[in-house]
Design a protein around this motif. Structure first.
Motif, PDB file in Angstrom:
ATOM      1  N   TYR A 138       2.188   9.177  -6.438  1.00 51.14           N
ATOM      2  CA  TYR A 138       3.241  10.830  -5.976  1.00 51.14           C
ATOM      3  C   TYR A 138       4.380  10.879  -7.409  1.00 51.14           C
ATOM      4  CZ  TYR A 138       6.100  14.452  -3.466  1.00 51.14           C
ATOM      5  OH  TYR A 138       6.386  15.383  -3.407  1.00 51.14           O
ATOM      6  N   GLU A 139       4.712   9.553  -7.430  1.00 50.86           N
ATOM      7  CA  GLU A 139       6.413   9.814  -8.658  1.00 50.86           C
ATOM      8  C   GLU A 139       5.673  10.171  -9.678  1.00 50.86           C
ATOM      9  OE1 GLU A 139       9.680   7.116  -9.897  1.00 50.86           O
ATOM     10  OE2 GLU A 139       7.783   5.824 -10.322  1.00 50.86           O
ATOM     11  N   LEU A 140       4.627   9.718 -10.127  1.00 58.72           N
ATOM     12  CA  LEU A 140       3.422   9.699 -11.506  1.00 58.72           C
ATOM     13  C   LEU A 140       3.235  11.370 -11.066  1.00 58.72           C
ATOM     14  CD1 LEU A 140       2.623   8.507 -14.145  1.00 58.72           C
ATOM     15  CD2 LEU A 140       0.640   8.157 -12.915  1.00 58.72           C
ATOM     16  N   LYS A 141       2.997  12.107 -10.955  1.00 57.01           N
ATOM     17  CA  LYS A 141       2.164  13.143 -10.359  1.00 57.01           C
ATOM     18  C   LYS A 141       3.252  14.400 -10.764  1.00 57.01           C
ATOM     19  CE  LYS A 141      -1.918  11.573  -7.688  1.00 57.01           C
ATOM     20  NZ  LYS A 141      -2.953  11.763  -6.979  1.00 57.01           N
ATOM     21  N   SER A 142       4.490  14.275  -9.798  1.00 58.01           N
ATOM     22  CA  SER A 142       5.569  14.989  -9.294  1.00 58.01           C
ATOM     23  C   SER A 142       6.834  15.524 -10.802  1.00 58.01           C
ATOM     24  CB  SER A 142       6.109  14.544  -7.747  1.00 58.01           C
ATOM     25  OG  SER A 142       6.615  13.305  -7.773  1.00 58.01           O
ATOM     26  N   LYS A 143       6.743  14.673 -11.863  1.00 49.26           N
ATOM     27  CA  LYS A 143       7.754  15.004 -12.594  1.00 49.26           C
ATOM     28  C   LYS A 143       7.462  16.233 -13.564  1.00 49.26           C
ATOM     29  CE  LYS A 143       9.272  10.723 -12.064  1.00 49.26           C
ATOM     30  NZ  LYS A 143      11.168  10.260 -11.881  1.00 49.26           N
ATOM     31  N   SER A 144       8.899  16.589 -13.423  1.00 47.36           N
ATOM     32  CA  SER A 144       8.690  17.986 -13.682  1.00 47.36           C
ATOM     33  C   SER A 144       8.245  17.845 -15.556  1.00 47.36           C
ATOM     34  CB  SER A 144      10.008  18.571 -13.858  1.00 47.36           C
ATOM     35  OG  SER A 144      11.398  16.919 -14.364  1.00 47.36           O
ATOM     36  N   LYS A 145       9.266  16.715 -16.104  1.00 42.04           N
ATOM     37  CA  LYS A 145       8.411  16.341 -17.741  1.00 42.04           C
ATOM     38  C   LYS A 145       7.186  16.035 -17.299  1.00 42.04           C
ATOM     39  CE  LYS A 145      12.186  18.594 -20.034  1.00 42.04           C
ATOM     40  NZ  LYS A 145      13.263  18.329 -20.935  1.00 42.04           N
ATOM     41  N   PRO A 146       6.108  15.504 -16.931  1.00 46.51           N
ATOM     42  CA  PRO A 146       5.032  13.911 -17.321  1.00 46.51           C
ATOM     43  C   PRO A 146       5.775  13.096 -18.397  1.00 46.51           C
ATOM     44  CG  PRO A 146       4.275  16.390 -17.208  1.00 46.51           C
ATOM     45  CD  PRO A 146       4.881  16.660 -17.617  1.00 46.51           C
ATOM     46  N   ILE A 166      13.258   0.270   4.191  1.00 41.34           N
ATOM     47  CA  ILE A 166      12.201  -0.091   3.609  1.00 41.34           C
ATOM     48  C   ILE A 166      10.718   1.244   4.278  1.00 41.34           C
ATOM     49  CG2 ILE A 166      10.101  -1.239   1.486  1.00 41.34           C
ATOM     50  CD1 ILE A 166      12.714  -3.664   1.875  1.00 41.34           C
ATOM     51  N   GLU A 167      10.199   0.749   4.703  1.00 40.08           N
ATOM     52  CA  GLU A 167       9.249   1.459   5.931  1.00 40.08           C
ATOM     53  C   GLU A 167       9.297   3.183   5.407  1.00 40.08           C
ATOM     54  OE1 GLU A 167       5.739   1.177   8.849  1.00 40.08           O
ATOM     55  OE2 GLU A 167       7.862   0.907   9.517  1.00 40.08           O
ATOM     56  N   LYS A 168      10.737   3.130   6.355  1.00 43.00           N
ATOM     57  CA  LYS A 168      10.349   4.126   6.812  1.00 43.00           C
ATOM     58  C   LYS A 168      11.049   5.788   5.080  1.00 43.00           C
ATOM     59  CE  LYS A 168      14.451   7.541   8.869  1.00 43.00           C
ATOM     60  NZ  LYS A 168      15.016   7.794   7.853  1.00 43.00           N
ATOM     61  N   ALA A 169      11.527   4.738   3.991  1.00 44.02           N
ATOM     62  CA  ALA A 169      12.398   5.398   2.792  1.00 44.02           C
ATOM     63  C   ALA A 169      10.610   5.677   2.199  1.00 44.02           C
ATOM     64  CB  ALA A 169      12.645   4.998   2.558  1.00 44.02           C
ATOM     65  N   LEU A 170       9.183   4.719   2.386  1.00 49.65           N
ATOM     66  CA  LEU A 170       8.278   5.215   1.410  1.00 49.65           C
ATOM     67  C   LEU A 170       7.463   5.519   2.090  1.00 49.65           C
ATOM     68  CD1 LEU A 170       7.473   0.910   1.044  1.00 49.65           C
ATOM     69  CD2 LEU A 170       7.709   2.348  -0.934  1.00 49.65           C
ATOM     70  N   VAL A 171       6.746   5.361   3.735  1.00 47.98           N
ATOM     71  CA  VAL A 171       6.725   7.031   3.674  1.00 47.98           C
ATOM     72  C   VAL A 171       7.213   8.014   4.376  1.00 47.98           C
ATOM     73  CG1 VAL A 171       6.252   7.687   6.476  1.00 47.98           C
ATOM     74  CG2 VAL A 171       6.206   5.555   6.077  1.00 47.98           C
ATOM     75  N   GLU A 172       8.513   8.414   3.819  1.00 45.86           N
ATOM     76  CA  GLU A 172       8.863   9.329   3.794  1.00 45.86           C
ATOM     77  C   GLU A 172       9.032  10.347   2.434  1.00 45.86           C
ATOM     78  OE1 GLU A 172      13.195   9.804   5.580  1.00 45.86           O
ATOM     79  OE2 GLU A 172      11.733   9.333   7.739  1.00 45.86           O
ATOM     80  N   LYS A 173       9.707   8.987   1.428  1.00 44.67           N
ATOM     81  CA  LYS A 173       9.204   9.546  -0.186  1.00 44.67           C
ATOM     82  C   LYS A 173      10.230   9.212  -0.686  1.00 44.67           C
ATOM     83  CE  LYS A 173       4.139  10.211  -0.698  1.00 44.67           C
ATOM     84  NZ  LYS A 173       3.730   9.387   0.537  1.00 44.67           N
ATOM     85  N   ARG A 174      11.350   8.813   0.069  1.00 40.35           N
ATOM     86  CA  ARG A 174      12.540   9.854  -0.310  1.00 40.35           C
ATOM     87  C   ARG A 174      13.916   7.869   0.257  1.00 40.35           C
ATOM     88  NH1 ARG A 174      13.123  13.420   3.550  1.00 40.35           N
ATOM     89  NH2 ARG A 174      14.833  12.670   5.234  1.00 40.35           N
ATOM     90  N   CYS A 176       0.795  -1.218  -0.287  1.00 50.26           N
ATOM     91  CA  CYS A 176       0.065   0.087  -0.144  1.00 50.26           C
ATOM     92  C   CYS A 176       0.932   1.030  -0.035  1.00 50.26           C
ATOM     93  CB  CYS A 176      -1.056  -0.373   1.295  1.00 50.26           C
ATOM     94  SG  CYS A 176      -2.294   1.662   1.325  1.00 50.26           S
ATOM     95  N   LEU A 177       1.938   1.513   0.469  1.00 52.61           N
ATOM     96  CA  LEU A 177       2.975   2.613   1.045  1.00 52.61           C
ATOM     97  C   LEU A 177       3.411   2.231  -0.805  1.00 52.61           C
ATOM     98  CD1 LEU A 177       4.592   1.956   4.453  1.00 52.61           C
ATOM     99  CD2 LEU A 177       2.505   3.955   3.616  1.00 52.61           C
ATOM    100  N   LEU A 178       4.178   1.491  -1.032  1.00 55.18           N
ATOM    101  CA  LEU A 178       4.149   1.260  -2.451  1.00 55.18           C
ATOM    102  C   LEU A 178       3.403   1.753  -3.583  1.00 55.18           C
ATOM    103  CD1 LEU A 178       6.614   0.715  -4.933  1.00 55.18           C
ATOM    104  CD2 LEU A 178       6.022  -1.387  -4.725  1.00 55.18           C
ATOM    105  N   GLU A 192      12.867   3.754  -3.908  1.00 58.54           N
ATOM    106  CA  GLU A 192      13.753   3.966  -5.350  1.00 58.54           C
ATOM    107  C   GLU A 192      14.606   2.434  -5.165  1.00 58.54           C
ATOM    108  OE1 GLU A 192      11.492   7.614  -6.635  1.00 58.54           O
ATOM    109  OE2 GLU A 192      13.377   6.230  -5.118  1.00 58.54           O
ATOM    110  N   GLY A 193      16.106   2.912  -4.485  1.00 58.46           N
ATOM    111  CA  GLY A 193      16.994   2.090  -4.099  1.00 58.46           C
ATOM    112  C   GLY A 193      16.601   0.530  -3.291  1.00 58.46           C
ATOM    113  N   TYR A 194      15.792   0.386  -2.795  1.00 56.27           N
ATOM    114  CA  TYR A 194      15.425  -0.153  -2.320  1.00 56.27           C
ATOM    115  C   TYR A 194      14.632  -1.673  -3.293  1.00 56.27           C
ATOM    116  CZ  TYR A 194      16.728   0.927   2.418  1.00 56.27           C
ATOM    117  OH  TYR A 194      17.627   1.431   3.284  1.00 56.27           O
ATOM    118  N   LEU A 195      13.069  -0.815  -4.026  1.00 52.75           N
ATOM    119  CA  LEU A 195      12.327  -1.942  -4.365  1.00 52.75           C
ATOM    120  C   LEU A 195      12.618  -1.656  -6.138  1.00 52.75           C
ATOM    121  CD1 LEU A 195       9.722  -0.483  -2.235  1.00 52.75           C
ATOM    122  CD2 LEU A 195      10.085  -2.294  -2.627  1.00 52.75           C
TER     123      LEU A 195
END
Length: 402
Positions: free
Chosen positions: A98-106, A348-356, A90-92, A359-362
């Motif tokens: 969020y990644e889909l919406k936040s790209k500078s170039k969609p 992994i949970e911390k990285a997903l919650v913080e959204k930082r 669910c976090l992933l 990608e390196g984990y998953l």
């Protein structure tokens, strides 16, 4: 015989054994109660001091039916770091959206497909270097117990409705061998795995799950020439109709019949690695998309179980895949979405919650697929019985050429 539960680990024991068992938890100042419980269970499962079916000790002299009944009662739930907010998947999903919406170039088009709920089981110092196969079995089973029909919950691990620890899984595998599942694999391990630190892989996972009637399937990805190279090597699961026996063995054995080392070919080049990676990625995409050509942009939860992903020296669990169509030529880029037993769940949970840094984990792209061969295991829907169950005792694999 009167029994009671240990107040530390909840293991049920005869009254005559409970005092020494509880004291053992505190023999060392920093002992982990779960480690103590797992160790004690491993000793119990190997014990045959009391042949009575009602005994808490697992007796190898018992008949198969009584062994199963005893193990259902004796098995212990595996401990793992529980993730809130719907779990890691669910976090992933939130991070991918969020990644889909936040790209500078969609992105022209980005589609992510995910399995449902999966608990992450990370390796500990007690199973470091050999336990990844068991951890991936646990991840697979956490999904099956959550998302499959009630009949799966009824048959898996005797209806316990929990994922057992490694000692218990090792006993279940021995019982699968006793039932005739993967006879050659059982011979390879001398029909004994409990208490062992030997590597296991997709073959053992398939035997264990099939013994409950689950339709576990193995797929091999390799260059075509591997058929001739590995036909005589113990553990071969490369060629169609060749029965896999202990899938890690062929990675250890590096020689062909004449004693020469396995030749290096163009499959080791960067371009060919990407090419074979695309073959594997296409297969994973088709698996999660169920071969549908039109899947709308976005992040989608599917009904598919995760994939047990085996390669040289390690195994991981694929929980989804991301496909991007980029640029004016709509170049396809894939990323496998993977849970690795070597990573700590809390990190992994911390990285997903913080959204930082998640990608390196998953995320793993095609360029990371550097091994000469790979194996996948997936579980089809339904429960086999009768003749179909008998056929599942012979574990073969489907071959996909790079």
């Amino acid at each position: 015989m009167s029994e009671t539960s240990c107040p530390v680990c909840n293991l049920t024991l005869p009254l005559s054994q409970i005092e020494s068992h509880v004291n053992a938890h505190f023999d060392e100042d920093e002992i982990n109660p779960q480690i103590a419980s797992d160790h004690h269970l491993a000793l119990q499962l190997a014990s045959s001091s009391d042949p009575s079916p009602s005994s808490s000790n697992f007796d190898d002299s018992l008949g198969l039916h009584n062994k199963v009944a005893t193990l259902v009662r004796l098995q212990t739930k595996s401990q793992f770091y529980s993730v809130g907010n719907g779990g890691l998947i669910c976090l992933l999903k939130t991070c991918l959206e969020y990644e889909l919406k936040s790209k500078s170039k969609p992105l022209e088009c980005s589609i992510s497909l995910l399995s449902g709920y999966v608990d992450h089981f990370h390796s500990s110092k007690e199973d470091k270097g050999w336990g990844c196969g068991w951890k991936n079995i646990q991840m697979q089973c956490s999904h099956l117990l959550t998302h499959r029909e009630e009949e799966v919950k009824r048959v898996l691990f005797g209806g316990s409705n929990f994922v057992p620890d490694i000692p218990s899984l090792q006993r279940w595998l021995e019982i699968a061998w006793s039932k005739g599942f993967d006879v050659s694999g059982a011979q390879h391990f001398d029909s004994q795995i409990c208490g062992s630190k030997r590597w296991i892989g997709t073959t053992e996972c398939a035997a264990l799950l099939r013994s409950f009637g689950l339709k576990a399937r193995i797929v091999d990805f390799a260059p075509k020439k591997s058929e001739s190279l590995y036909l005589s090597v113990p553990g071969s699961a490369i060629a169609p109709k060749i029965k896999p026996r202990g899938p890690m063995d062929r990675y250890v054995t590096k020689k062909v019949e004449n004693g020469a080392k396995k030749p290096v070919d163009s499959h080791g080049s960067s371009s060919s690695r990407i090419s074979k990676g695309v073959v594997l990625m296409d297969w994973v995409w088709n698996y999660f998309s169920e071969n549908r050509l039109n899947v709308s942009s976005g992040v989608h939860m599917t009904s598919k179980a995760p994939l047990y992903f085996q390669h040289e020296g390690h195994s991981r669990t694929i929980v989804g895949i991301q496909r991007r169509l980029q640029g004016t030529t709509f170049t396809t880029q894939y990323n496998l979405l993977i849970l690795d037993p070597a990573d700590f769940t809390k990190a992994i949970e911390k990285a997903l919650v913080e959204k930082r840094g998640w990608e390196g984990y998953l995320k793993r792209g095609a360029h990371t697929l550097k091994c000469p061969e790979y194996q996948m295991l997936y579980v089809d829907n339904g429960i086999a019985d009768g003749e179909e169950l008998e056929q599942l005792k012979i574990i073969d694999s489907h071959f996909v050429e790079f």
